[in-house]
Design a protein around this motif. Structure first.
Motif, PDB file in Angstrom:
ATOM      1  N   GLN A 109       0.825  -1.194   0.000  1.00 48.68           N
ATOM      2  CA  GLN A 109       0.000   0.000   0.000  1.00 48.68           C
ATOM      3  C   GLN A 109       0.870   1.259   0.000  1.00 48.68           C
ATOM      4  N   ASP A 112       2.035   1.764  -3.505  1.00 49.17           N
ATOM      5  CA  ASP A 112       0.955   2.287  -4.356  1.00 49.17           C
ATOM      6  C   ASP A 112       0.786   3.794  -4.143  1.00 49.17           C
ATOM      7  N   PRO A 186      -1.603   6.352   4.096  1.00 53.57           N
ATOM      8  CA  PRO A 186      -2.377   5.127   3.877  1.00 53.57           C
ATOM      9  C   PRO A 186      -3.624   5.142   4.758  1.00 53.57           C
ATOM     10  N   SER A 188      -5.314   3.063   6.657  1.00 51.94           N
ATOM     11  CA  SER A 188      -5.114   1.714   7.196  1.00 51.94           C
ATOM     12  C   SER A 188      -5.152   1.750   8.713  1.00 51.94           C
ATOM     13  N   TRP A 212      -9.605   6.452  -3.706  1.00 55.30           N
ATOM     14  CA  TRP A 212      -9.074   5.370  -4.535  1.00 55.30           C
ATOM     15  C   TRP A 212      -8.867   5.781  -5.998  1.00 55.30           C
ATOM     16  N   GLU A 242      -5.702   0.790  -0.709  1.00 53.39           N
ATOM     17  CA  GLU A 242      -4.778  -0.038  -1.469  1.00 53.39           C
ATOM     18  C   GLU A 242      -5.147  -0.004  -2.954  1.00 53.39           C
ATOM     19  N   GLU A 243      -4.142  -0.186  -3.787  1.00 56.02           N
ATOM     20  CA  GLU A 243      -4.307  -0.229  -5.242  1.00 56.02           C
ATOM     21  C   GLU A 243      -4.939   1.053  -5.781  1.00 56.02           C
ATOM     22  N   CYS A 244      -4.632   2.167  -5.122  1.00 58.19           N
ATOM     23  CA  CYS A 244      -5.122   3.457  -5.608  1.00 58.19           C
ATOM     24  C   CYS A 244      -4.388   3.867  -6.879  1.00 58.19           C
TER      25      CYS A 244
END
Length: 416
Positions: A109, A112, A186, A188, A212, A242-244
């Protein structure tokens, strides 16, 4: 001895057969003579400078970076690729990323988000630099290939563990020194959300959370338990999923160190009492960070359980070990069991069936212990130990127990 040079028909046959497993060990240079099965010299059409029947000379389009063999075979060893360097001498603006740095290393993350930072910087007029602010111990060695142009690393006992007040004081100092265009965190549970929220409150900014899809102009965030999207103008502070964005993989960056002026000591109102002791086997496999997994190569199961306890690892197993009754079904790892995302996956006696390899595809580091040096698990692993699992686990258990004993002695001395 005779001066007659004897041919080696087998070596010549291996040199001609690119699919032979020993083909890479036979050196066939551009000037070497290769004879066919009839004894006649064979011309090498792959040789640089060879003129074919159409009168066209073969040129080297790889500029000497191709395989060394004149037969056009690939090099037997991996070739290190030097990525082009992206440098920023005098940045017009900064974009600051505060990674979670779990275990002292960048998470997927984090990478990313660094890629997202460069995506935003590319849309802003001028030349920008991406700054990473890292706290505490750092074991990361690849800040350059992750996309870090400037690195601020703050370490010391005041930044260890859960220290939001002191970290916030440092971020306020970064804000005063660099005046960044954007702050990226992040979204998170590892601290990014908490720290980003504290900074937004201190600076009086309205952050974007669960973001995102982000450009330098607009931001799309998840809302209502991810059932709808919320579009707004891109704010200064972003907390990203994540995966932004895609991680940086085509360039390397300078990762130049930046020094901050002295950061004032914050008044600490929260005391970090350390991590709460948790039984590793009480952690679901899908959430475990460290997994010790057993396969058909385990014969001493008591030793395996003792090693897992000494290492503080969650136990896993292959389908064979589960089917044989040595481990419960909920411990099975793989496409037919549980897909795992551990940071460290230690596979003992597991050859690597396709279903198992699919289940560990998202693991960060894989370590293999196996007697077969050519099995798929060894090929997948970042580190392998070839030998009997019982002997290797015995040594590993001994080292883990010695480490815990030394740690306990140091704790007693510090207390005294």
């Amino acid at each position: 001895m005779s001066d007659v040079i004897r041919r080696d028909p087998r070596a010549e046959w291996i040199a001609r057969n690119r699919l032979h497993p020993l083909h890479g060990t036979i050196a066939v240079g551009d000037d070497a003579e290769v004879r066919g099965p009839s004894g006649l010299l064979r011309k090498n059409p792959h040789k640089v400078g060879f003129i074919g029947p159409n009168g066209i000379k073969r040129i080297d389009r790889l500029k000497g970076n191709g395989a060394a063999s004149g037969m056009g075979r690939r090099s037997s060893g991996p070739q290190e690729v030097q990525l082009p360097l992206h440098s920023v001498e005098s940045p017009d603006f900064y974009i600051v990323v505060v990674p979670d740095l779990v275990g002292g290393r960048l998470t997927s993350q984090d990478k990313d988000i660094l890629g997202q930072a460069h995506k935003i910087a590319n849309g802003i007029k001028g030349e920008g630099a991406v700054v990473a602010v890292c706290f505490g111990e750092s074991k990361e060695e690849n800040y350059d290939t992750a996309g870090v142009d400037r690195l601020i690393h703050l370490e010391g006992e005041e930044y260890e563990g859960f220290s939001p007040e002191q970290r916030l004081a440092a971020l306020v100092q970064v804000e005063a020194s660099l005046q960044p265009k954007h702050w990226l965190f992040p979204d998170s549970v590892n601290g990014g959300t908490d720290l980003g929220s504290r900074l937004a409150a201190r600076l009086g900014e309205r952050p974007a959370v669960q973001a995102w899809q982000v450009t330098h102009e607009t931001t799309v965030s998840r809302g209502a338990s991810q059932s709808l999207d919320i579009t707004r103008e891109t704010p200064r502070i972003l907390m990203l999923l994540e995966e932004c964005a895609d991680a940086i993989d085509e360039t390397r960056h300078e990762a130049k160190a930046l020094e901050l002026d002295s950061v004032p000591r914050a008044i600490v109102q929260l005391q970090d009492q350390g991590q709460v002791a948790v039984d590793p086997n009480a952690i679901p496999l899908a959430e475990a960070e460290f997994i010790l997994s057993a396969g058909n190569g385990i014969h001493n199961w008591d030793q395996f359980h003792d090693t897992a306890a000494a290492l503080g690892a969650t136990e896993g197993a292959s389908r064979v070990a589960v089917d044989d009754g040595f481990m419960p079904r909920f411990r099975q790892v793989g496409a037919t069991g549980t897909w795992v995302t551990a940071r460290v996956y230690l596979a003992v006696g597991i050859s690597g069936a396709i279903q198992h390899m699919q289940g560990i595809g998202q693991c960060d580091k894989v370590v293999a212990i196996n007697t077969d040096a050519g099995c798929d698990m060894v090929k997948r692993a970042a580190l392998s130990a070839i030998g009997d699992s019982e002997e290797i686990l015995g040594e590993l258990l001994k080292l883990a127990q010695e480490h815990r004993a030394n740690k306990g002695e140091e704790g007693e001395q510090n207390a005294a």
